[in-house]
Design a protein around this motif. Sequence first.
Motif, short mmCIF file in Angstrom:
data_model
loop_
_atom_site.label_atom_id
_atom_site.label_comp_id
_atom_site.label_asym_id
_atom_site.label_seq_id
_atom_site.Cartn_x
_atom_site.Cartn_y
_atom_site.Cartn_z
N GLY A 115 -13.07 1.30 -11.96
CA GLY A 115 -12.10 0.26 -11.65
C GLY A 115 -12.70 -0.91 -10.91
O GLY A 115 -12.10 -2.00 -10.88
N GLU A 116 -13.85 -0.70 -10.27
CA GLU A 116 -14.58 -1.73 -9.54
C GLU A 116 -13.67 -2.44 -8.53
O GLU A 116 -12.77 -1.83 -7.95
N ALA A 117 -13.90 -3.73 -8.33
CA ALA A 117 -13.17 -4.47 -7.30
C ALA A 117 -11.67 -4.53 -7.59
O ALA A 117 -10.86 -4.59 -6.66
N GLU A 118 -11.30 -4.49 -8.87
CA GLU A 118 -9.88 -4.57 -9.21
C GLU A 118 -9.12 -3.35 -8.69
O GLU A 118 -7.97 -3.47 -8.25
N ALA A 119 -9.74 -2.18 -8.76
CA ALA A 119 -9.09 -0.98 -8.23
C ALA A 119 -8.89 -1.10 -6.72
O ALA A 119 -7.86 -0.69 -6.17
N VAL A 120 -9.88 -1.66 -6.04
CA VAL A 120 -9.76 -1.89 -4.61
C VAL A 120 -8.62 -2.86 -4.32
O VAL A 120 -7.81 -2.66 -3.40
N ALA A 121 -8.53 -3.92 -5.13
CA ALA A 121 -7.48 -4.91 -4.93
C ALA A 121 -6.09 -4.30 -5.13
O ALA A 121 -5.15 -4.61 -4.37
N VAL A 122 -5.95 -3.44 -6.11
CA VAL A 122 -4.65 -2.79 -6.35
C VAL A 122 -4.27 -1.91 -5.17
O VAL A 122 -3.14 -1.94 -4.68
N GLY A 123 -5.23 -1.10 -4.70
CA GLY A 123 -4.96 -0.24 -3.56
C GLY A 123 -4.62 -1.04 -2.31
O GLY A 123 -3.68 -0.72 -1.58
N ALA A 124 -5.39 -2.10 -2.07
CA ALA A 124 -5.14 -2.94 -0.90
C ALA A 124 -3.80 -3.66 -1.02
O ALA A 124 -3.08 -3.83 -0.02
N GLY A 125 -3.45 -4.08 -2.24
CA GLY A 125 -2.17 -4.75 -2.44
C GLY A 125 -1.00 -3.83 -2.16
O GLY A 125 -0.02 -4.22 -1.51
N GLY B 162 1.34 -2.81 -5.85
CA GLY B 162 0.22 -2.36 -6.67
C GLY B 162 0.39 -2.77 -8.12
O GLY B 162 -0.57 -3.20 -8.77
N ALA B 163 1.61 -2.64 -8.65
CA ALA B 163 1.86 -3.03 -10.03
C ALA B 163 1.66 -4.52 -10.23
O ALA B 163 1.08 -4.96 -11.24
N ALA B 164 2.12 -5.32 -9.26
CA ALA B 164 1.96 -6.77 -9.38
C ALA B 164 0.49 -7.17 -9.40
O ALA B 164 0.08 -8.03 -10.19
N VAL B 165 -0.31 -6.54 -8.54
CA VAL B 165 -1.74 -6.87 -8.52
C VAL B 165 -2.41 -6.41 -9.80
O VAL B 165 -3.24 -7.12 -10.39
N ILE C 284 1.28 0.86 -14.67
CA ILE C 284 1.46 2.27 -14.28
C ILE C 284 0.38 2.67 -13.27
O ILE C 284 0.66 3.35 -12.28
N PHE C 285 -0.84 2.22 -13.52
CA PHE C 285 -1.92 2.46 -12.56
C PHE C 285 -1.57 1.84 -11.21
O PHE C 285 -1.77 2.45 -10.15
N GLY C 286 -1.05 0.62 -11.25
CA GLY C 286 -0.69 -0.06 -10.02
C GLY C 286 0.39 0.67 -9.24
O GLY C 286 0.32 0.78 -8.01
N VAL C 287 1.39 1.19 -9.95
CA VAL C 287 2.46 1.94 -9.29
C VAL C 287 1.90 3.20 -8.63
O VAL C 287 2.23 3.51 -7.47
N ALA C 288 1.05 3.92 -9.36
CA ALA C 288 0.51 5.17 -8.83
C ALA C 288 -0.37 4.94 -7.60
O ALA C 288 -0.18 5.56 -6.55
N VAL C 289 -1.33 4.03 -7.73
CA VAL C 289 -2.27 3.79 -6.64
C VAL C 289 -1.59 3.06 -5.49
O VAL C 289 -1.80 3.38 -4.31
N GLY C 290 -0.76 2.07 -5.80
CA GLY C 290 -0.10 1.30 -4.76
C GLY C 290 0.83 2.13 -3.91
O GLY C 290 0.84 2.02 -2.67
N SER C 291 1.63 2.99 -4.55
CA SER C 291 2.56 3.83 -3.78
C SER C 291 1.81 4.85 -2.94
O SER C 291 2.19 5.12 -1.79
#
Length: 269
Positions: free
Chosen positions: A153-163, A193-196, A207-214
């Motif tokens: 996921g690289e930096a984008e995965a970090v951004a989703v989690g941080a968001g 997370g979904a928005a990011v 869906i990835f954003g919802v899972a990681v963000g929540s």
Amino acid sequence: MPRLGSTLLTLALAGVITLAAYADPVFVGAAVVLVQVLIALAPSAVDPSGHSIRSPHFVAALSGGLVATAITLAPDLLNGADGTSSDVVGATDNGMLAGILPAIAVSLFVALIAQMLRKDGRPNLVPSTAYAVTLGTFAALTAGWIGAAQSLGEAEAVAVGAGGLAAGMLVWLIPIDRWICASAAVLAGAAGGAAVAISVDSTLTWIFGVAVGSAAALFGVLGQVLGRAWARGRSTHASAGWGFPGALSIALAAPLVYVGGQLVGAPGL
């Protein structure tokens, strides 16, 4: 508002880690070390009567965190002599948190040495040592942000989690019933997370954003609650009022963001 300082610190640290992820994992490591220092600066533990327990925990906690950071950034450090290299090293190229167990071992070793150097009769030996090792474990978990930056996921995965973490922390500031607020924070984390995930230039899905963000928001809230309960009665100590709870939210969210980074490309995500 007692939670304002620690929440703002979490938001600032999450932002710094995200920006660092878009630059280089080494910069993420530098931000992670800052979080580890804040964790190591946690106030002394207290006994049931409210008295401080002497616990030389700073060096033990920080050493464990630094070991986890170093191994996550440079997994080749696990290589032994020729012919004795560990099979796990090849898997660390994708951000595997191979440094967690060595970090805990180092924290325990340093904590025991610190206890041997005490000259006060070593009262409360077991809780004092356990406190130092627990802080070392928290510090080591923070390396998950580095692993996420190194993942598929690289930096984008970090951004989703941080968001997701940031959205949850903002809702956590609302002065309403804590159970309702925590539930709303998790929902906000899912939305953030979904928005990011939708907005970044990547293959990440909502869906990835919802899972990681929540998940990041949930464990961020747990970090705030645990951090403040851990340091209860020590509000005059800066690290108790905002430093430790704010850093602990970052630490507890890190493994979830790391796992999310490893799931990039999985069916449905």
